[in-house]
Motif scaffolding. Sequence first.
Motif, short mmCIF file in Angstrom:
data_model
loop_
_atom_site.label_atom_id
_atom_site.label_comp_id
_atom_site.label_asym_id
_atom_site.label_seq_id
_atom_site.Cartn_x
_atom_site.Cartn_y
_atom_site.Cartn_z
N ASP A 184 -68.18 -40.69 -3.47
CA ASP A 184 -66.76 -40.05 -3.81
C ASP A 184 -66.06 -39.29 -2.59
OD1 ASP A 184 -68.54 -38.20 -4.35
OD2 ASP A 184 -67.53 -37.34 -6.10
N PHE A 185 -66.10 -39.74 -1.63
CA PHE A 185 -65.44 -39.19 -0.37
C PHE A 185 -63.92 -38.98 -0.45
CE2 PHE A 185 -65.87 -43.57 0.51
CZ PHE A 185 -64.41 -43.89 1.01
N VAL A 186 -63.35 -37.97 -0.16
CA VAL A 186 -62.07 -37.69 -0.19
C VAL A 186 -61.12 -38.34 0.95
CG1 VAL A 186 -60.27 -35.71 -0.05
CG2 VAL A 186 -62.33 -35.52 -1.24
N ASN A 187 -60.01 -38.87 0.63
CA ASN A 187 -58.95 -39.51 1.33
C ASN A 187 -58.16 -38.30 1.59
OD1 ASN A 187 -60.51 -42.02 1.12
ND2 ASN A 187 -58.95 -42.70 -0.34
N TYR A 188 -58.21 -37.66 2.72
CA TYR A 188 -57.17 -36.66 3.10
C TYR A 188 -56.04 -37.12 3.68
CZ TYR A 188 -61.07 -33.41 2.52
OH TYR A 188 -62.32 -32.95 2.19
N GLU A 189 -54.80 -36.91 3.32
CA GLU A 189 -53.60 -37.43 3.77
C GLU A 189 -53.14 -36.59 4.72
OE1 GLU A 189 -50.74 -38.26 0.91
OE2 GLU A 189 -52.07 -39.59 -0.19
N LEU A 190 -53.78 -36.87 6.11
CA LEU A 190 -53.84 -35.98 7.20
C LEU A 190 -53.55 -36.83 8.27
CD1 LEU A 190 -56.23 -33.24 6.76
CD2 LEU A 190 -53.91 -32.95 6.39
N THR A 191 -53.48 -36.56 9.51
CA THR A 191 -53.51 -37.64 10.79
C THR A 191 -55.10 -38.07 10.73
OG1 THR A 191 -54.08 -35.91 12.35
CG2 THR A 191 -51.71 -36.56 12.02
N ILE A 192 -55.13 -39.28 11.35
CA ILE A 192 -56.54 -39.75 11.38
C ILE A 192 -57.48 -38.93 12.48
CG2 ILE A 192 -58.03 -41.68 12.85
CD1 ILE A 192 -55.67 -43.52 12.08
N GLU A 193 -56.93 -38.09 13.40
CA GLU A 193 -57.57 -37.11 14.16
C GLU A 193 -58.07 -35.84 13.44
OE1 GLU A 193 -56.55 -35.71 18.59
OE2 GLU A 193 -55.31 -34.83 17.28
N GLU A 194 -57.25 -35.62 12.60
CA GLU A 194 -57.55 -34.50 11.56
C GLU A 194 -58.49 -34.65 10.62
OE1 GLU A 194 -53.29 -31.92 11.92
OE2 GLU A 194 -53.61 -33.70 10.50
N ASN A 195 -58.41 -35.98 10.10
CA ASN A 195 -59.46 -36.67 9.21
C ASN A 195 -60.76 -36.58 9.60
OD1 ASN A 195 -59.16 -37.87 6.06
ND2 ASN A 195 -57.19 -37.90 7.25
N ILE A 196 -60.83 -37.00 10.71
CA ILE A 196 -62.29 -37.05 11.58
C ILE A 196 -62.91 -35.86 12.06
CG2 ILE A 196 -63.46 -38.13 13.45
CD1 ILE A 196 -61.92 -40.70 12.91
N ALA A 197 -61.90 -35.12 12.58
CA ALA A 197 -62.37 -33.79 13.20
C ALA A 197 -61.87 -32.52 12.22
CB ALA A 197 -62.01 -33.56 14.70
N LEU A 198 -62.22 -32.83 10.83
CA LEU A 198 -61.90 -31.99 9.87
C LEU A 198 -62.50 -30.44 10.00
CD1 LEU A 198 -59.79 -31.94 7.61
CD2 LEU A 198 -61.77 -32.27 5.99
N SER A 199 -63.35 -30.36 10.45
CA SER A 199 -64.22 -29.30 10.64
C SER A 199 -63.77 -28.32 11.95
CB SER A 199 -65.63 -29.28 10.81
OG SER A 199 -66.10 -30.00 11.93
N GLU A 200 -63.03 -29.04 12.84
CA GLU A 200 -62.48 -28.20 13.81
C GLU A 200 -61.25 -28.68 14.48
OE1 GLU A 200 -65.21 -29.96 17.32
OE2 GLU A 200 -66.12 -28.28 16.15
N THR A 201 -60.08 -28.64 13.59
CA THR A 201 -59.00 -29.31 14.17
C THR A 201 -58.37 -28.72 15.03
OG1 THR A 201 -57.94 -28.23 12.03
CG2 THR A 201 -58.90 -30.42 11.65
N GLU A 202 -58.50 -27.38 15.15
CA GLU A 202 -57.71 -26.58 16.06
C GLU A 202 -58.46 -26.74 17.83
OE1 GLU A 202 -57.64 -22.40 15.23
OE2 GLU A 202 -56.37 -22.90 13.19
N ASP A 203 -59.67 -27.24 17.72
CA ASP A 203 -60.03 -27.36 19.09
C ASP A 203 -60.85 -28.71 19.03
OD1 ASP A 203 -60.95 -26.89 21.78
OD2 ASP A 203 -62.52 -25.49 21.01
N LYS A 243 -52.84 -40.08 16.03
CA LYS A 243 -51.81 -39.28 15.50
C LYS A 243 -51.16 -39.82 14.30
CE LYS A 243 -52.49 -36.48 18.87
NZ LYS A 243 -53.02 -34.98 18.67
N THR A 244 -51.60 -41.08 13.78
CA THR A 244 -50.93 -41.64 12.61
C THR A 244 -51.28 -40.72 11.37
OG1 THR A 244 -51.21 -43.60 13.72
CG2 THR A 244 -51.09 -43.44 11.25
N ARG A 282 -65.91 -38.92 10.16
CA ARG A 282 -65.94 -37.42 9.78
C ARG A 282 -67.25 -37.09 9.78
NH1 ARG A 282 -62.24 -37.38 6.25
NH2 ARG A 282 -63.49 -37.76 4.45
N ALA A 283 -68.27 -37.79 9.30
CA ALA A 283 -69.77 -37.41 8.95
C ALA A 283 -70.35 -37.53 10.53
CB ALA A 283 -70.45 -38.32 8.11
N LEU A 284 -70.00 -38.46 11.21
CA LEU A 284 -70.62 -38.47 12.51
C LEU A 284 -70.13 -37.69 13.79
CD1 LEU A 284 -70.86 -42.49 12.53
CD2 LEU A 284 -72.67 -40.81 12.08
#
Length: 364
Positions: A195-214, A241-242, A266-268
Amino acid sequence: MTWKASDEQYELEKYRMKKEFNIVSLHQVVNALFILGIILIGRNNNITIGDFVAYSQLLSMSTATIKMLSGGIGTLINQGLYIVDMNKFITIPEKTTKKMAVLEHVDRTHIFSVENISFKYPNSDSFILKNISFAISQGETVAIVGENGSGKSTLIKCLLGLYSAKEGRILIDGEDIEDIPQKELYRKMTALFQDFVNYELTIEENIALSETEDINQIQFNKAINEAEVIQFLDMLSEKEKTTLGYTLDNGRELSGGQWQRIALGRALYKEAEIIFLDEPTASLDPISEVKLINRFIDICKGKTAIIISHRLASCLSADKIIVLHEGRVIEVGNHEELLLLRGQYYQMFQSQANSYQYQVGCSS
């Protein structure tokens, strides 16, 4: 973290039902007062048909307004309960440990050592996991299988440190999981759940969710290639950036399979040493699932991978298969070894194989 789930849920439901009962009661009282008012007016005065129609329309409009207001109040009450839960969750203190163990290369023979653990949920007398013991070596791919309700997902949550075993202990690199600070523990692990979550963010933010600022661009590029996000990324005008989802302006919705690749990426991205895959392929057809599992195993070479799957064809490449039955480990071995045992795994595998053969026969 300790639970008081059953008691808290009961109190919340009781509070919600009480408020809804009060709203419905108010609604009925107002209706009764309007009807009583019309009766009194008609009794004490001569009331024409036009007056009756006007009073009836007034009653209907007032009832509709009160119903709308009561519905809105009910919604606010229900949402308020969720906000209370969220505030409680946010204020939960971080898990404290008896000692601040740091994960080093203490014991590279067995990255996981599970010693006689048992687990039951709060306010329950029955154990979900019962006296479980096994070891997982560094770099192994391990499949955990069993019938529904056998305790597979609960065991995974114990290995992740999300649940604390009531009895026994779990060692990681020779350290008791209860002695390892959460940040240190989660640095070493990553997981992809069903039951993974579909975050309505950019693709970049979705994958690098743990460190979106860097964001580490090297890790990001590696993750989108391994998870095959790159296959549809090139078709999007704004690339990584989509914005995903329809909540925000210019958002793009993805298919279920594409969202799944985002979750895998995101997991990888985390590049953790231990990777868990908890039946995220349950909604896929058998062929797609086997392809995803095989790709996952290839990606995880050199790492420790722990997979839960209800389709045993996905376990053929696993180094070790752990079979659970009613919360107990009843068989351990690779695919060939377990088939030779002709035990629970053999029966499950034969049952699924016969089912597929029957489906092929019906379609031919």
